[in-house]
Motif scaffolding. Structure first.
Motif, PDB file in Angstrom:
ATOM      1  N   ILE A   5      -5.832  -6.298   4.905  1.00  0.00           N
ATOM      2  CA  ILE A   5      -5.722  -4.856   5.131  1.00  0.00           C
ATOM      3  C   ILE A   5      -6.951  -4.175   4.531  1.00  0.00           C
ATOM      4  N   HIS A   6      -7.574  -3.296   5.308  1.00  0.00           N
ATOM      5  CA  HIS A   6      -8.689  -2.505   4.786  1.00  0.00           C
ATOM      6  C   HIS A   6      -8.484  -1.060   5.210  1.00  0.00           C
ATOM      7  N   GLY A   7      -8.466  -0.167   4.255  1.00  0.00           N
ATOM      8  CA  GLY A   7      -8.262   1.232   4.583  1.00  0.00           C
ATOM      9  C   GLY A   7      -8.398   2.110   3.358  1.00  0.00           C
ATOM     10  N   VAL A   8      -7.865   3.309   3.463  1.00  0.00           N
ATOM     11  CA  VAL A   8      -7.947   4.287   2.380  1.00  0.00           C
ATOM     12  C   VAL A   8      -6.659   4.263   1.572  1.00  0.00           C
ATOM     13  N   LEU A   9      -6.798   4.158   0.271  1.00  0.00           N
ATOM     14  CA  LEU A   9      -5.644   4.132  -0.622  1.00  0.00           C
ATOM     15  C   LEU A   9      -5.057   5.542  -0.727  1.00  0.00           C
ATOM     16  N   LEU A  10      -3.815   5.709  -0.249  1.00  0.00           N
ATOM     17  CA  LEU A  10      -3.176   7.023  -0.242  1.00  0.00           C
ATOM     18  C   LEU A  10      -2.285   7.258  -1.447  1.00  0.00           C
ATOM     19  N   GLU A  11      -1.532   6.226  -1.845  1.00  0.00           N
ATOM     20  CA  GLU A  11      -0.586   6.379  -2.954  1.00  0.00           C
ATOM     21  C   GLU A  11      -0.570   5.106  -3.800  1.00  0.00           C
ATOM     22  N   LYS A  12      -0.376   5.299  -5.100  1.00  0.00           N
ATOM     23  CA  LYS A  12      -0.216   4.188  -6.042  1.00  0.00           C
ATOM     24  C   LYS A  12       1.033   4.450  -6.867  1.00  0.00           C
ATOM     25  N   THR A  13       2.082   3.699  -6.583  1.00  0.00           N
ATOM     26  CA  THR A  13       3.325   3.796  -7.343  1.00  0.00           C
ATOM     27  C   THR A  13       3.710   2.381  -7.735  1.00  0.00           C
ATOM     28  N   PRO A  14       3.212   1.903  -8.863  1.00  0.00           N
ATOM     29  CA  PRO A  14       3.401   0.489  -9.213  1.00  0.00           C
ATOM     30  C   PRO A  14       4.854   0.041  -9.132  1.00  0.00           C
ATOM     31  N   PRO A  15       5.097  -1.129  -8.502  1.00  0.00           N
ATOM     32  CA  PRO A  15       4.108  -2.071  -7.989  1.00  0.00           C
ATOM     33  C   PRO A  15       3.841  -1.926  -6.484  1.00  0.00           C
ATOM     34  N   GLU A  16       3.929  -0.721  -5.924  1.00  0.00           N
ATOM     35  CA  GLU A  16       3.717  -0.501  -4.497  1.00  0.00           C
ATOM     36  C   GLU A  16       2.534   0.426  -4.250  1.00  0.00           C
ATOM     37  N   VAL A  17       1.923   0.249  -3.086  1.00  0.00           N
ATOM     38  CA  VAL A  17       0.839   1.132  -2.670  1.00  0.00           C
ATOM     39  C   VAL A  17       1.030   1.499  -1.200  1.00  0.00           C
ATOM     40  N   LEU A  18       0.378   2.576  -0.790  1.00  0.00           N
ATOM     41  CA  LEU A  18       0.365   2.999   0.604  1.00  0.00           C
ATOM     42  C   LEU A  18      -1.086   3.109   1.027  1.00  0.00           C
ATOM     43  N   ILE A  19      -1.459   2.389   2.086  1.00  0.00           N
ATOM     44  CA  ILE A  19      -2.839   2.366   2.566  1.00  0.00           C
ATOM     45  C   ILE A  19      -2.897   2.852   4.000  1.00  0.00           C
ATOM     46  N   ASP A  20      -3.793   3.780   4.252  1.00  0.00           N
ATOM     47  CA  ASP A  20      -4.005   4.319   5.591  1.00  0.00           C
ATOM     48  C   ASP A  20      -5.026   3.457   6.325  1.00  0.00           C
ATOM     49  N   GLU A  27       2.789   0.084   3.721  1.00  0.00           N
ATOM     50  CA  GLU A  27       3.325  -0.061   2.374  1.00  0.00           C
ATOM     51  C   GLU A  27       3.202  -1.525   1.954  1.00  0.00           C
ATOM     52  N   LEU A  28       2.630  -1.755   0.790  1.00  0.00           N
ATOM     53  CA  LEU A  28       2.450  -3.110   0.284  1.00  0.00           C
ATOM     54  C   LEU A  28       2.991  -3.221  -1.134  1.00  0.00           C
ATOM     55  N   HIS A  29       3.535  -4.381  -1.439  1.00  0.00           N
ATOM     56  CA  HIS A  29       3.996  -4.705  -2.790  1.00  0.00           C
ATOM     57  C   HIS A  29       2.931  -5.594  -3.424  1.00  0.00           C
ATOM     58  N   LEU A  30       2.483  -5.216  -4.620  1.00  0.00           N
ATOM     59  CA  LEU A  30       1.420  -5.956  -5.303  1.00  0.00           C
ATOM     60  C   LEU A  30       1.881  -6.470  -6.656  1.00  0.00           C
ATOM     61  N   PRO A  31       1.400  -7.654  -7.059  1.00  0.00           N
ATOM     62  CA  PRO A  31       1.593  -8.041  -8.461  1.00  0.00           C
ATOM     63  C   PRO A  31       0.726  -7.118  -9.305  1.00  0.00           C
ATOM     64  N   MET A  32       1.115  -6.856 -10.528  1.00  0.00           N
ATOM     65  CA  MET A  32       0.379  -5.896 -11.339  1.00  0.00           C
ATOM     66  C   MET A  32      -1.054  -6.363 -11.614  1.00  0.00           C
ATOM     67  N   THR A  33      -1.292  -7.657 -11.641  1.00  0.00           N
ATOM     68  CA  THR A  33      -2.650  -8.139 -11.871  1.00  0.00           C
ATOM     69  C   THR A  33      -3.590  -7.719 -10.747  1.00  0.00           C
ATOM     70  N   SER A  34      -3.062  -7.545  -9.532  1.00  0.00           N
ATOM     71  CA  SER A  34      -3.861  -7.007  -8.429  1.00  0.00           C
ATOM     72  C   SER A  34      -3.890  -5.485  -8.475  1.00  0.00           C
ATOM     73  N   PHE A  35      -2.769  -4.894  -8.889  1.00  0.00           N
ATOM     74  CA  PHE A  35      -2.669  -3.440  -8.957  1.00  0.00           C
ATOM     75  C   PHE A  35      -3.729  -2.869  -9.904  1.00  0.00           C
ATOM     76  N   TYR A  36      -3.987  -3.568 -11.006  1.00  0.00           N
ATOM     77  CA  TYR A  36      -4.971  -3.093 -11.981  1.00  0.00           C
ATOM     78  C   TYR A  36      -6.371  -2.970 -11.371  1.00  0.00           C
ATOM     79  N   LYS A  37      -6.635  -3.726 -10.342  1.00  0.00           N
ATOM     80  CA  LYS A  37      -7.977  -3.777  -9.764  1.00  0.00           C
ATOM     81  C   LYS A  37      -8.194  -2.736  -8.661  1.00  0.00           C
TER      82      LYS A  37
END
Length: 209
Positions: A5-20, A27-37
């Motif tokens: 997935i490549h796009g614009v990061l719209l929301e960060k609500t750990p451990p989930e993100v929303l990318i346009d 909507e993607l679920h991330l491990p926190m080690t990826s979320f930090y980056k």
């Protein structure tokens, strides 16, 4: 299968993100080690993905690199490990830390993770020890989180009330499998003024190991 997935990061609500991506929000679920980056909201980002289809849901998991995704895929092949537990494992430990724990048969470290008792930890060691050998030459040292930015840095662009920071951190830990009282205790034990929710989650997870 959606592999990237490549796009614009719209929301960060750990451990989930929303990318346009071209007008479509994923909507993607991330491990926190990826979320930090992740970059800041509004910036572009790229995540490698793993798509899971269940009877009741279709879930997309995101990872900062192919190595972390590969480890996640090996984890969910193990008996008794589903995507949620795999996410929790890679949130509580970096990929190199988990790899080291398995290779050294460090059951006590593994049992510090939510949802993993002694029998499950022993089973993971037996099932994954040989299968994870292929990662040994490509992962960084076990003590490194290899972050693209300092997760403990104070975000001076926005001010978030203390209560909101704590609540977001507790909510993220609960989503990763910790019980609410345990999550609250973990957060309160490491909280300091000026911490972002991401740094608070990271320190809470590190302190639990």
């Amino acid at each position: 299968m959606i592999g990237r997935i490549h796009g614009v990061l719209l929301e960060k609500t750990p451990p989930e993100v929303l990318i346009d991506v071209a007008g479509v929000g994923y909507e993607l679920h991330l491990p926190m080690t990826s979320f930090y980056k992740l970059p800041k909201v509004g910036e572009s980002c790229t995540l490698f993905t793993h798509f899971v289809v269940r009877e009741d849901a279709q879930l997309l998991f995101g990872f900062a690199d192919k190595l972390e995704r590969g480890l996640f895929r090996e984890l969910i092949k193990a008996n008794g490990v589903g995507p949620k537990l795999g996410l929790a494992i890679l949130s509580g430990m970096s990929a190199p830390q988990f790899l080291s724990a398995v290779q050294k048969e460090d059951v006590s470290s593994l049992t510090s993770l939510p949802g993993i008792g002694k029998k499950t930890a022993e089973r993971l060691v037996v099932e994954l020890r040989d299968r994870l050998a292929k990662f040994s030459q490509t992962l960084p040292s076990p003590d490194s989180f290899t972050l693209g930015q300092d997760p403990d840095a104070v975000d001076t662009d926005t001010f978030v009330p203390v209560n909101d920071v704590k609540e977001e951190a507790v909510s993220a830990l609960v989503a990763l499998g910790y019980k609410p009282p345990q999550a609250s205790k973990m957060v309160n034990s490491v909280f300091a003024d000026g911490m972002s929710s991401e740094s608070l989650i990271r320190q809470a997870l590190k302190a639990s190991l």
